[in-house]
Scaffold this motif. Structure first.
Motif, PDB file in Angstrom:
ATOM      1  N   HIS A 153       0.826  -1.203   0.000  1.00  0.00           N
ATOM      2  CA  HIS A 153       0.000   0.000   0.000  1.00  0.00           C
ATOM      3  C   HIS A 153       0.864   1.258   0.000  1.00  0.00           C
ATOM      4  O   HIS A 153       0.392   2.322  -0.418  1.00  0.00           O
ATOM      5  CB  HIS A 153      -0.924   0.004   1.222  1.00  0.00           C
ATOM      6  CG  HIS A 153      -2.085   0.922   1.080  1.00  0.00           C
ATOM      7  ND1 HIS A 153      -3.290   0.532   0.554  1.00  0.00           N
ATOM      8  CD2 HIS A 153      -2.220   2.238   1.347  1.00  0.00           C
ATOM      9  CE1 HIS A 153      -4.115   1.556   0.518  1.00  0.00           C
ATOM     10  NE2 HIS A 153      -3.494   2.600   1.005  1.00  0.00           N
ATOM     11  N   CYS A 154       2.096   1.149   0.447  1.00  0.00           N
ATOM     12  CA  CYS A 154       2.972   2.315   0.551  1.00  0.00           C
ATOM     13  C   CYS A 154       3.860   2.524  -0.677  1.00  0.00           C
ATOM     14  O   CYS A 154       4.667   3.465  -0.700  1.00  0.00           O
ATOM     15  CB  CYS A 154       3.851   2.195   1.793  1.00  0.00           C
ATOM     16  SG  CYS A 154       2.950   2.552   3.310  1.00  0.00           S
ATOM     17  N   ARG A 155       3.728   1.677  -1.667  1.00  0.00           N
ATOM     18  CA  ARG A 155       4.580   1.826  -2.849  1.00  0.00           C
ATOM     19  C   ARG A 155       4.332   3.151  -3.578  1.00  0.00           C
ATOM     20  O   ARG A 155       5.266   3.791  -4.067  1.00  0.00           O
ATOM     21  CB  ARG A 155       4.396   0.641  -3.795  1.00  0.00           C
ATOM     22  CG  ARG A 155       4.926  -0.664  -3.217  1.00  0.00           C
ATOM     23  CD  ARG A 155       4.891  -1.820  -4.197  1.00  0.00           C
ATOM     24  NE  ARG A 155       5.294  -3.049  -3.525  1.00  0.00           N
ATOM     25  CZ  ARG A 155       6.554  -3.422  -3.309  1.00  0.00           C
ATOM     26  NH1 ARG A 155       7.536  -2.656  -3.744  1.00  0.00           N
ATOM     27  NH2 ARG A 155       6.819  -4.546  -2.673  1.00  0.00           N
ATOM     28  N   SER A 156       3.077   3.572  -3.648  1.00  0.00           N
ATOM     29  CA  SER A 156       2.762   4.811  -4.363  1.00  0.00           C
ATOM     30  C   SER A 156       3.349   6.034  -3.664  1.00  0.00           C
ATOM     31  O   SER A 156       3.904   6.930  -4.322  1.00  0.00           O
ATOM     32  CB  SER A 156       1.246   4.970  -4.498  1.00  0.00           C
ATOM     33  OG  SER A 156       0.712   3.972  -5.334  1.00  0.00           O
ATOM     34  N   ALA A 159       7.005   6.141  -4.185  1.00  0.00           N
ATOM     35  CA  ALA A 159       7.315   6.640  -5.530  1.00  0.00           C
ATOM     36  C   ALA A 159       7.258   8.166  -5.552  1.00  0.00           C
ATOM     37  O   ALA A 159       8.084   8.822  -6.199  1.00  0.00           O
ATOM     38  CB  ALA A 159       6.336   6.056  -6.546  1.00  0.00           C
ATOM     39  N   TRP A 160       6.282   8.717  -4.859  1.00  0.00           N
ATOM     40  CA  TRP A 160       6.162  10.177  -4.789  1.00  0.00           C
ATOM     41  C   TRP A 160       7.385  10.792  -4.110  1.00  0.00           C
ATOM     42  O   TRP A 160       7.926  11.803  -4.575  1.00  0.00           O
ATOM     43  CB  TRP A 160       4.895  10.542  -4.017  1.00  0.00           C
ATOM     44  CG  TRP A 160       4.692  12.009  -3.804  1.00  0.00           C
ATOM     45  CD1 TRP A 160       4.285  12.936  -4.730  1.00  0.00           C
ATOM     46  CD2 TRP A 160       4.912  12.738  -2.580  1.00  0.00           C
ATOM     47  NE1 TRP A 160       4.223  14.186  -4.159  1.00  0.00           N
ATOM     48  CE2 TRP A 160       4.601  14.092  -2.842  1.00  0.00           C
ATOM     49  CE3 TRP A 160       5.312  12.356  -1.299  1.00  0.00           C
ATOM     50  CZ2 TRP A 160       4.693  15.069  -1.857  1.00  0.00           C
ATOM     51  CZ3 TRP A 160       5.409  13.334  -0.322  1.00  0.00           C
ATOM     52  CH2 TRP A 160       5.097  14.675  -0.611  1.00  0.00           C
ATOM     53  N   MET A 161       7.843  10.188  -3.021  1.00  0.00           N
ATOM     54  CA  MET A 161       9.017  10.697  -2.321  1.00  0.00           C
ATOM     55  C   MET A 161      10.266  10.601  -3.191  1.00  0.00           C
ATOM     56  O   MET A 161      11.072  11.537  -3.255  1.00  0.00           O
ATOM     57  CB  MET A 161       9.218   9.944  -1.010  1.00  0.00           C
ATOM     58  CG  MET A 161       8.247  10.300   0.092  1.00  0.00           C
ATOM     59  SD  MET A 161       8.476  11.989   0.731  1.00  0.00           S
ATOM     60  CE  MET A 161      10.085  11.869   1.520  1.00  0.00           C
ATOM     61  N   VAL A 162      10.451   9.470  -3.851  1.00  0.00           N
ATOM     62  CA  VAL A 162      11.615   9.299  -4.728  1.00  0.00           C
ATOM     63  C   VAL A 162      11.624  10.358  -5.818  1.00  0.00           C
ATOM     64  O   VAL A 162      12.667  10.931  -6.159  1.00  0.00           O
ATOM     65  CB  VAL A 162      11.628   7.888  -5.342  1.00  0.00           C
ATOM     66  CG1 VAL A 162      12.670   7.790  -6.458  1.00  0.00           C
ATOM     67  CG2 VAL A 162      11.910   6.839  -4.268  1.00  0.00           C
ATOM     68  N   THR A 163      10.449  10.657  -6.370  1.00  0.00           N
ATOM     69  CA  THR A 163      10.336  11.596  -7.482  1.00  0.00           C
ATOM     70  C   THR A 163      10.503  13.037  -7.043  1.00  0.00           C
ATOM     71  O   THR A 163      11.193  13.828  -7.689  1.00  0.00           O
ATOM     72  CB  THR A 163       8.964  11.433  -8.171  1.00  0.00           C
ATOM     73  OG1 THR A 163       8.831  10.083  -8.626  1.00  0.00           O
ATOM     74  CG2 THR A 163       8.821  12.376  -9.346  1.00  0.00           C
ATOM     75  N   SER A 189       0.657  12.117  -9.259  1.00  0.00           N
ATOM     76  CA  SER A 189      -0.196  11.872  -8.098  1.00  0.00           C
ATOM     77  C   SER A 189       0.239  10.591  -7.403  1.00  0.00           C
ATOM     78  O   SER A 189       0.587   9.608  -8.053  1.00  0.00           O
ATOM     79  CB  SER A 189      -1.663  11.741  -8.526  1.00  0.00           C
ATOM     80  OG  SER A 189      -2.470  11.333  -7.439  1.00  0.00           O
ATOM     81  N   ALA A 190       0.212  10.630  -6.077  1.00  0.00           N
ATOM     82  CA  ALA A 190       0.590   9.446  -5.307  1.00  0.00           C
ATOM     83  C   ALA A 190      -0.595   8.531  -5.063  1.00  0.00           C
ATOM     84  O   ALA A 190      -0.444   7.476  -4.450  1.00  0.00           O
ATOM     85  CB  ALA A 190       1.198   9.863  -3.971  1.00  0.00           C
ATOM     86  N   HIS A 191      -1.762   8.912  -5.531  1.00  0.00           N
ATOM     87  CA  HIS A 191      -2.963   8.130  -5.288  1.00  0.00           C
ATOM     88  C   HIS A 191      -3.765   7.968  -6.579  1.00  0.00           C
ATOM     89  O   HIS A 191      -3.587   8.705  -7.532  1.00  0.00           O
ATOM     90  CB  HIS A 191      -3.819   8.789  -4.207  1.00  0.00           C
ATOM     91  CG  HIS A 191      -3.088   9.004  -2.922  1.00  0.00           C
ATOM     92  ND1 HIS A 191      -2.457  10.190  -2.616  1.00  0.00           N
ATOM     93  CD2 HIS A 191      -2.858   8.186  -1.864  1.00  0.00           C
ATOM     94  CE1 HIS A 191      -1.881  10.096  -1.439  1.00  0.00           C
ATOM     95  NE2 HIS A 191      -2.105   8.884  -0.952  1.00  0.00           N
ATOM     96  N   LYS A 196      -0.222   3.499 -10.377  1.00  0.00           N
ATOM     97  CA  LYS A 196       0.196   2.096 -10.349  1.00  0.00           C
ATOM     98  C   LYS A 196       1.482   1.835 -11.126  1.00  0.00           C
ATOM     99  O   LYS A 196       2.282   0.982 -10.754  1.00  0.00           O
ATOM    100  CB  LYS A 196      -0.933   1.217 -10.896  1.00  0.00           C
ATOM    101  CG  LYS A 196      -2.159   1.156  -9.990  1.00  0.00           C
ATOM    102  CD  LYS A 196      -3.220   0.229 -10.556  1.00  0.00           C
ATOM    103  CE  LYS A 196      -4.423   0.143  -9.625  1.00  0.00           C
ATOM    104  NZ  LYS A 196      -5.484  -0.738 -10.155  1.00  0.00           N
ATOM    105  N   LYS A 197       1.696   2.565 -12.215  1.00  0.00           N
ATOM    106  CA  LYS A 197       2.870   2.311 -13.048  1.00  0.00           C
ATOM    107  C   LYS A 197       4.160   2.577 -12.290  1.00  0.00           C
ATOM    108  O   LYS A 197       5.087   1.758 -12.310  1.00  0.00           O
ATOM    109  CB  LYS A 197       2.810   3.188 -14.305  1.00  0.00           C
ATOM    110  CG  LYS A 197       3.926   2.905 -15.297  1.00  0.00           C
ATOM    111  CD  LYS A 197       3.760   3.742 -16.561  1.00  0.00           C
ATOM    112  CE  LYS A 197       4.881   3.461 -17.554  1.00  0.00           C
ATOM    113  NZ  LYS A 197       4.739   4.286 -18.781  1.00  0.00           N
ATOM    114  N   SER A 198       4.232   3.710 -11.605  1.00  0.00           N
ATOM    115  CA  SER A 198       5.447   4.023 -10.846  1.00  0.00           C
ATOM    116  C   SER A 198       5.552   3.160  -9.598  1.00  0.00           C
ATOM    117  O   SER A 198       6.649   2.742  -9.215  1.00  0.00           O
ATOM    118  CB  SER A 198       5.471   5.510 -10.459  1.00  0.00           C
ATOM    119  OG  SER A 198       4.349   5.844  -9.670  1.00  0.00           O
TER     120      SER A 198
END
Length: 259
Positions: A153-156, A159-163, A189-191, A196-198
């Motif tokens: 659930h925290c992958r998105s 991804a936002w933090m990495v970006t 968007s993180a949600h 899903k792709k990132s």
């Protein structure tokens, strides 16, 4: 308007309100607004402090005009103002102007040290020590009995933090090619389904670096990592719909470990 509203909340809460300021980030972008500039945030803090005196003020700039502006009712004049930020310039400003800073740097020791150094530089400009400020490490995450589901659930948000925070990804040792792949796939968007792709490209190391995710034992280990890095105040931002369930599980299975 914001300071007027916070004065009312401060009264209702018996003087327990804390106001936070920031540039707005992705939240305002999704509403069609632009992220606030550093100058605008500085003006808001400085003129907000002036309003909290209860005296009428006049001020004019490219972005802000106040004519005989006054807060006619105040529960107190020393309403705490905190900065929420992750970029070096905003963290610096928080250290200079605010009573506390809520910084988003993940859980990695090097990232936390870098964020606190930014805040410390700002504090020094105002002749203050870092210890005089309340520093809160804000961490996104999901707590659940199902460890794998919570981490997925925290992958998105990872991804936002990495970006959005490539310097923290580099400081944490995330391979450049992995971070670049996530950033290129990120939709903004993180949600939502577009994330899903990132999220599919996020590694376990990224989850561990930028979130608290997993079962109670993972949370205990993560909190201990933060305290070992010198963190004394943690702000947890729950990701997911069952926030009440997370709070209950946290109270029953995590808090007792630290008593």
């Amino acid at each position: 308007m914001n300071f007027n509203a916070m004065a009312g909340i401060d009264e209702l809460s018996g003087g327990r309100a804390i106001m936070t300021v920031g540039t707005g980030g992705g939240t305002v972008k999704e509403l069609g607004y632009g992220v606030a500039k550093l100058k605008t945030v500085r003006e808001m803090i400085e003129q907000g402090r002036a309003l909290l005196t209860g005296e009428p003020i006049a001020y004019e700039s490219e972005t802000l005009t106040l004519r005989n502006a006054r807060l006619r009712f105040l529960a107190r004049h020393d309403l705490p103002i905190y900065m929420t930020a992750s970029g070096p310039k905003m963290l610096d400003m928080g250290g200079e102007l605010c009573d506390g800073v809520i910084y988003m740097a993940g859980t990695d020791r090097n990232c936390i040290a870098a964020a606190q150094a930014d805040i410390g530089r700002g504090a020094a400009k105002a002749g203050r020590s870092l210890e005089s400020l309340d520093l809160a490490c804000c961490v996104f995450g999901t707590l659940g009995e199902d460890r794998d589901a919570a981490r997925d659930h925290c992958r998105s948000i990872a991804a936002w933090m990495v970006t959005t925070q490539p310097r923290f990804a580099a400081l944490a040792g995330i391979p450049e090619e992995q971070a670049a792949a996530v950033s290129q796939a990120f939709s903004g968007s993180a949600h939502g389904p577009e994330s899903k792709k990132s999220a599919a490209l996020v590694t376990d190391a990224m989850i561990d670096t930028f979130t608290l995710a997993g079962d109670p034992s993972d949370f205990i280990a993560g909190i201990e990592r933060l305290t070992d890095a010198g963190v004394t105040h943690i702000e947890f931002f729950p990701e997911g719909e069952n926030q009440l369930g997370m709070a209950k599980l946290f109270a029953e299975r995590v808090i007792p470990h630290f008593r």
